[in-house]
Motif scaffolding. Structure first.
Motif, PDB file in Angstrom:
ATOM      1  N   TRP A   1       0.832  -1.213   0.000  1.00  0.00           N
ATOM      2  CA  TRP A   1       0.000   0.000   0.000  1.00  0.00           C
ATOM      3  C   TRP A   1       0.866   1.262   0.000  1.00  0.00           C
ATOM      4  CZ3 TRP A   1      -5.135   0.450  -0.737  1.00  0.00           C
ATOM      5  CH2 TRP A   1      -5.904  -0.711  -0.644  1.00  0.00           C
ATOM      6  N   SER A   2       1.879   1.283   0.851  1.00  0.00           N
ATOM      7  CA  SER A   2       2.756   2.458   0.879  1.00  0.00           C
ATOM      8  C   SER A   2       3.591   2.548  -0.397  1.00  0.00           C
ATOM      9  CB  SER A   2       3.665   2.399   2.103  1.00  0.00           C
ATOM     10  OG  SER A   2       4.470   1.225   2.086  1.00  0.00           O
ATOM     11  N   ASP A   3       3.965   1.394  -0.953  1.00  0.00           N
ATOM     12  CA  ASP A   3       4.694   1.414  -2.225  1.00  0.00           C
ATOM     13  C   ASP A   3       3.875   2.092  -3.319  1.00  0.00           C
ATOM     14  OD1 ASP A   3       6.760   0.045  -1.043  1.00  0.00           O
ATOM     15  OD2 ASP A   3       6.172  -1.913  -1.831  1.00  0.00           O
ATOM     16  N   VAL A   4       2.597   1.790  -3.348  1.00  0.00           N
ATOM     17  CA  VAL A   4       1.728   2.313  -4.404  1.00  0.00           C
ATOM     18  C   VAL A   4       1.332   3.762  -4.145  1.00  0.00           C
ATOM     19  CG1 VAL A   4      -0.545   2.070  -5.486  1.00  0.00           C
ATOM     20  CG2 VAL A   4       0.858   0.048  -5.063  1.00  0.00           C
ATOM     21  N   LEU A   5       1.060   4.093  -2.879  1.00  0.00           N
ATOM     22  CA  LEU A   5       0.471   5.401  -2.581  1.00  0.00           C
ATOM     23  C   LEU A   5       1.465   6.440  -2.070  1.00  0.00           C
ATOM     24  CD1 LEU A   5      -2.854   4.248  -0.875  1.00  0.00           C
ATOM     25  CD2 LEU A   5      -2.577   5.153  -3.179  1.00  0.00           C
ATOM     26  N   ALA A   6       2.534   6.022  -1.404  1.00  0.00           N
ATOM     27  CA  ALA A   6       3.395   7.012  -0.745  1.00  0.00           C
ATOM     28  C   ALA A   6       4.850   6.561  -0.765  1.00  0.00           C
ATOM     29  CB  ALA A   6       2.916   7.247   0.693  1.00  0.00           C
ATOM     30  N   SER A   7       5.404   6.457  -1.950  1.00  0.00           N
ATOM     31  CA  SER A   7       6.810   6.091  -2.085  1.00  0.00           C
ATOM     32  C   SER A   7       7.364   6.797  -3.312  1.00  0.00           C
ATOM     33  CB  SER A   7       6.957   4.568  -2.224  1.00  0.00           C
ATOM     34  OG  SER A   7       6.603   4.159  -3.544  1.00  0.00           O
ATOM     35  N   PRO A   8       8.666   6.781  -3.502  1.00  0.00           N
ATOM     36  CA  PRO A   8       9.216   7.385  -4.726  1.00  0.00           C
ATOM     37  C   PRO A   8       8.651   6.769  -6.006  1.00  0.00           C
ATOM     38  CG  PRO A   8      10.961   7.008  -3.132  1.00  0.00           C
ATOM     39  CD  PRO A   8       9.731   6.360  -2.583  1.00  0.00           C
ATOM     40  N   LEU A   9       8.116   5.530  -5.902  1.00  0.00           N
ATOM     41  CA  LEU A   9       7.554   4.874  -7.079  1.00  0.00           C
ATOM     42  C   LEU A   9       6.093   5.228  -7.320  1.00  0.00           C
ATOM     43  CD1 LEU A   9       8.959   1.263  -6.448  1.00  0.00           C
ATOM     44  CD2 LEU A   9       9.881   2.986  -8.011  1.00  0.00           C
ATOM     45  N   SER A  10       5.438   5.815  -6.307  1.00  0.00           N
ATOM     46  CA  SER A  10       3.979   5.955  -6.373  1.00  0.00           C
ATOM     47  C   SER A  10       3.520   6.880  -7.492  1.00  0.00           C
ATOM     48  CB  SER A  10       3.436   6.449  -5.028  1.00  0.00           C
ATOM     49  OG  SER A  10       3.972   7.710  -4.706  1.00  0.00           O
ATOM     50  N   ARG A  11       4.350   7.862  -7.857  1.00  0.00           N
ATOM     51  CA  ARG A  11       3.939   8.766  -8.933  1.00  0.00           C
ATOM     52  C   ARG A  11       3.675   7.992 -10.213  1.00  0.00           C
ATOM     53  NH1 ARG A  11       6.308  11.749 -13.107  1.00  0.00           N
ATOM     54  NH2 ARG A  11       5.268  13.763 -13.513  1.00  0.00           N
ATOM     55  N   ASN A  12       4.588   7.079 -10.564  1.00  0.00           N
ATOM     56  CA  ASN A  12       4.412   6.295 -11.782  1.00  0.00           C
ATOM     57  C   ASN A  12       3.537   5.063 -11.569  1.00  0.00           C
ATOM     58  OD1 ASN A  12       5.979   7.934 -13.497  1.00  0.00           O
ATOM     59  ND2 ASN A  12       7.875   7.007 -12.729  1.00  0.00           N
ATOM     60  N   LEU A  13       3.519   4.560 -10.330  1.00  0.00           N
ATOM     61  CA  LEU A  13       2.711   3.381 -10.053  1.00  0.00           C
ATOM     62  C   LEU A  13       1.216   3.686  -9.989  1.00  0.00           C
ATOM     63  CD1 LEU A  13       4.525   1.201  -7.354  1.00  0.00           C
ATOM     64  CD2 LEU A  13       3.971   0.595  -9.697  1.00  0.00           C
ATOM     65  N   PHE A  14       0.883   4.818  -9.363  1.00  0.00           N
ATOM     66  CA  PHE A  14      -0.539   5.088  -9.133  1.00  0.00           C
ATOM     67  C   PHE A  14      -1.003   6.456  -9.587  1.00  0.00           C
ATOM     68  CE2 PHE A  14      -3.890   6.822  -6.340  1.00  0.00           C
ATOM     69  CZ  PHE A  14      -4.945   6.014  -6.754  1.00  0.00           C
ATOM     70  N   TRP A  15      -0.324   7.523  -9.157  1.00  0.00           N
ATOM     71  CA  TRP A  15      -0.916   8.852  -9.332  1.00  0.00           C
ATOM     72  C   TRP A  15      -1.052   9.257 -10.796  1.00  0.00           C
ATOM     73  CZ3 TRP A  15      -3.479  10.126  -5.345  1.00  0.00           C
ATOM     74  CH2 TRP A  15      -3.057   9.746  -4.075  1.00  0.00           C
ATOM     75  N   LEU A  16      -0.015   9.068 -11.603  1.00  0.00           N
ATOM     76  CA  LEU A  16      -0.156   9.401 -13.025  1.00  0.00           C
ATOM     77  C   LEU A  16      -1.151   8.476 -13.737  1.00  0.00           C
ATOM     78  CD1 LEU A  16       3.427  10.373 -14.255  1.00  0.00           C
ATOM     79  CD2 LEU A  16       1.430  11.849 -13.964  1.00  0.00           C
ATOM     80  N   PRO A  17      -1.091   7.144 -13.533  1.00  0.00           N
ATOM     81  CA  PRO A  17      -2.126   6.292 -14.132  1.00  0.00           C
ATOM     82  C   PRO A  17      -3.535   6.646 -13.662  1.00  0.00           C
ATOM     83  CG  PRO A  17      -0.256   4.953 -13.474  1.00  0.00           C
ATOM     84  CD  PRO A  17      -0.001   6.325 -12.939  1.00  0.00           C
ATOM     85  N   ALA A  18      -3.665   7.022 -12.375  1.00  0.00           N
ATOM     86  CA  ALA A  18      -4.998   7.398 -11.871  1.00  0.00           C
ATOM     87  C   ALA A  18      -5.485   8.677 -12.536  1.00  0.00           C
ATOM     88  CB  ALA A  18      -4.961   7.571 -10.357  1.00  0.00           C
ATOM     89  N   LEU A  19      -4.578   9.644 -12.717  1.00  0.00           N
ATOM     90  CA  LEU A  19      -4.950  10.887 -13.397  1.00  0.00           C
ATOM     91  C   LEU A  19      -5.359  10.610 -14.836  1.00  0.00           C
ATOM     92  CD1 LEU A  19      -5.103  13.988 -13.194  1.00  0.00           C
ATOM     93  CD2 LEU A  19      -2.718  14.065 -13.961  1.00  0.00           C
ATOM     94  N   ASN A  20      -4.598   9.776 -15.522  1.00  0.00           N
ATOM     95  CA  ASN A  20      -4.968   9.406 -16.893  1.00  0.00           C
ATOM     96  C   ASN A  20      -6.314   8.681 -16.928  1.00  0.00           C
ATOM     97  OD1 ASN A  20      -2.623  10.469 -18.026  1.00  0.00           O
ATOM     98  ND2 ASN A  20      -1.491   8.557 -17.818  1.00  0.00           N
ATOM     99  N   THR A  21      -6.520   7.802 -15.956  1.00  0.00           N
ATOM    100  CA  THR A  21      -7.778   7.056 -15.899  1.00  0.00           C
ATOM    101  C   THR A  21      -8.961   7.986 -15.673  1.00  0.00           C
ATOM    102  OG1 THR A  21      -6.632   5.112 -15.003  1.00  0.00           O
ATOM    103  CG2 THR A  21      -9.011   5.205 -14.699  1.00  0.00           C
ATOM    104  N   MET A  22      -8.796   8.943 -14.766  1.00  0.00           N
ATOM    105  CA  MET A  22      -9.874   9.896 -14.497  1.00  0.00           C
ATOM    106  C   MET A  22     -10.166  10.749 -15.733  1.00  0.00           C
ATOM    107  SD  MET A  22     -11.204   9.748 -11.516  1.00  0.00           S
ATOM    108  CE  MET A  22     -11.909  11.376 -11.557  1.00  0.00           C
ATOM    109  N   ALA A  23      -9.109  11.254 -16.368  1.00  0.00           N
ATOM    110  CA  ALA A  23      -9.309  12.076 -17.566  1.00  0.00           C
ATOM    111  C   ALA A  23      -9.998  11.276 -18.657  1.00  0.00           C
ATOM    112  CB  ALA A  23      -7.965  12.611 -18.054  1.00  0.00           C
ATOM    113  N   LEU A  24      -9.579  10.029 -18.817  1.00  0.00           N
ATOM    114  CA  LEU A  24     -10.176   9.176 -19.835  1.00  0.00           C
ATOM    115  C   LEU A  24     -11.643   8.906 -19.527  1.00  0.00           C
ATOM    116  CD1 LEU A  24      -9.145   7.745 -22.395  1.00  0.00           C
ATOM    117  CD2 LEU A  24      -8.733   5.718 -20.988  1.00  0.00           C
TER     118      LEU A  24
END
Length: 577
Positions: free
Chosen positions: A49-72
């Motif tokens: 959970w922390s890897d996906v939401l609050a780690s150096p990887l989270s931007r590419n793991l979740f936040w950018l894909p989530a933003l793209n998903t929302m926009a789509l």
């Protein structure tokens, strides 16, 4: 014996049936979802959970894909409501010619798999940025910008072209209930057509607009095929493609977290749509009085609007199929209408042609995939409808407070779940041994179970509609003569509901053979399916073979969907006047 009979008499009628279907739905729907949640909460895995939401990887793991998903999702929902609503208004509320043709064509895009439309788009607009040959426009010397060839824009356009049929169907059905007397009364008071449209018609159908937009949003955020084919080549990730990537490389815990977040995202927006609908329940469009349809005269705009409607329908239905046919015959998409060959269909393996790949009908993997796809489609359609009819009987004939609500919710839940997340849940539960039961991963049994669960909403809704039309007195009379439950089902319910059930069987079959989101995680080389084979061909750059396999899927789907339409009869009340 007397005590057992007394106990049976004290129990509510249908308790055993309700408990049985509830247990079955729990195994098929609830248990897989609970499994992925519990696995991510395990002390050894909760760090995902922390890897996906609050780690150096989270931007590419979740936040950018989530933003793209929302926009789509939001873009597709808006586009589908606009296009679907526009066509529905023309078909239902105006004097446009060819209304029947437009109404028929506007329902077809949803029958065409989204990966077919994505392949057709690439045939025309693909450029050489990611390697391989360009598309038709590049072959004509027209430079295609990257934004039109790959990424968010083409993905959104393809998904709007696929899902607007949902918006059209929901909105057209709502517009068909608008009483023409209301429109006529407003016009008699001097209201302009614009005032009538925005003051009467639009508020009345607002719940349908919200419902249609919610369905299209849910479909877009869970779609895997279009973002994978048009987005992944330029590293545009959505939650569905990121989820697939995590599980494919073995990072299953992070994949399960993404699956839960994707389900939550869909649930939040569907709940918001339901909340908006709940606040607008005062709009009543159907009364006990007869109503007359009132059509707007388009005047000089009649010709241009008719041409625009036909153009939209043809571009989203006929044109993709024609492009796929041409692209399956042409050696290069840049020369789409020259040098046609049947090699990609029936050619022998030739090292000097198509990198040694034989035509699809000379490829043992294709023939195995065709056999397995049709077999699984038939089995899943049968199982889903058997369960569907049992659930329908339980909900229609033997409603029990509490249990029936749980049965109803669980039977509809797969409709709201992203397909790729559902596939991940099945891997989590049934991919490993459970006690004495072996692991099912890599078997056709797992594919059949997951697809059966996904088809339950269609089967249950059809079953409820058909069972509700059968008088309960017939069933009660048979019970009083001593006929058991399964005897009554076989001798009464199934024969009387056969027409609707056959249509449901065919529609479930169509959905199964064209599904990619669920099976893309569950297939293995020993369980090839046509949809995955088409995707793999396209991913590897063999676009002609991918187009040919897609056309095979379309041919089977079209035949089955046509039979289903004949069995169901014409159900387009908005064209009756």
């Amino acid at each position: 014996m007397t005590a057992r009979a007394g106990l049976r008499a004290r129990l509510p009628a249908g308790l055993g049936l309700n408990l049985g279907v509830l247990a079955l739905l729990a195994l098929l729907v609830a248990a897989p979802l609970m499994t992925i949640l519990m696995q991510t909460l395990d002390p050894e895995r909760i760090g995902a959970w922390s890897d996906v939401l609050a780690s150096p990887l989270s931007r590419n793991l979740f936040w950018l894909p989530a933003l793209n998903t929302m926009a789509l999702g939001l873009g597709v929902a808006a586009g589908c409501v606009l296009i679907g609503g526009f066509l529905a208004w023309l078909v239902v509320m105006t004097d446009m010619p060819f209304r029947g043709l437009v109404g028929f064509l506007a329902t077809l895009p949803f029958m065409i798999p989204s990966f077919a439309t994505a392949l057709a788009w690439g045939t025309v607009f693909r450029n050489g940025r990611v390697g391989g040959g360009g598309g038709l426009l590049e072959g004509m010397g027209i430079a295609v910008p990257d934004a039109l060839a790959w990424g968010m824009t083409p993905t959104m356009i393809v998904l709007i072209a696929h899902y607007y049929a949902l918006g059209f169907t929901v909105i057209a059905a709502a517009l068909a209930t608008v009483n023409g007397d209301l429109v006529e009364a407003a016009q008699m008071t001097g209201a302009s057509r614009r005032r009538v449209l925005f003051g009467i018609v639009l508020p009345v159908v607002m719940p349908a607009l919200i419902a249609g937009g919610s369905l299209c949003f849910a479909g877009a955020v869970s779609n895997f095929a279009a973002p994978a084919l048009l987005g992944l080549p330029v590293r545009m990730q959505t939650l569905s493609t990121r989820l697939f990537g995590m599980i494919e490389i073995g990072q299953v815990e992070r994949g399960y977290v993404l699956a839960i977040l994707l389900i939550g995202l869909s649930a939040v927006f569907l709940a918001l749509g339901n909340r908006l609908l709940a606040g607008r329940r005062s709009f009543a469009t159907i009364s006990g009085k007869g109503g007359r349809a009132r059509r707007f005269a388009l005047g000089r705009a009649r010709g241009p609007l008719t041409a625009l409607a036909l153009l939209i329908c043809l571009v989203t239905t006929i044109l993709p199929i024609l492009l796929l046919i041409a692209a399956s015959l042409a050696p290069m998409a840049s020369s789409l209408f020259s040098g046609w060959t049947l090699h990609f269909w029936i050619g022998e393996a030739d090292p000097a042609f198509a990198r040694g790949q034989a035509g699809i009908f000379n490829n043992p993997q294709l023939l195995r995939a065709l056999t397995l796809t049709v077999a699984i489609g038939a089995v899943v359609a049968f199982l889903a409808n058997v369960i569907g009819i049992l659930v329908a009987v339980a909900l229609t004939r033997h409603r029990l407070r509490g249990i029936s609500e749980a049965v109803s919710q669980l039977s509809f839940l797969p409709m709201l779940l992203p397909g790729i997340a559902f596939g991940a849940a099945y891997i989590a539960l049934y991919g490993a041994p459970i006690g004495p039961l072996p692991a099912l991963y890599g078997t056709s049994v797992l594919l059949a179970l997951a697809l059966t669960a996904a088809m339950l909403p269609f089967a249950v809704q059809t079953g409820r509609a058909t069972v509700a039309q059968i008088s309960g007195d017939i069933d009660e009379a048979a019970r009083l003569t001593g006929a058991g439950f399964f005897r009554r089902i076989g001798a009464i319910t199934l024969p009387l509901a056969s027409r609707g059930l056959l249509a449901s069987l065919l529609l479930c079959f169509v959905n199964v053979i064209s599904d990619l989101a669920i099976v893309v995680l569950l297939y293995t080389p020993t369980t090839p399916l046509l949809s995955v084979l088409s995707y793999r061909y396209a991913s590897d750059g063999f676009h002609q073979f991918a187009n040919a396999v897609t056309l095979v899927i379309l041919s089977i789907s079209t035949l089955a969907a046509g039979l289903a339409t004949l069995l169901r009869g014409r159900n387009r009340p908005w064209l009756s006047s």
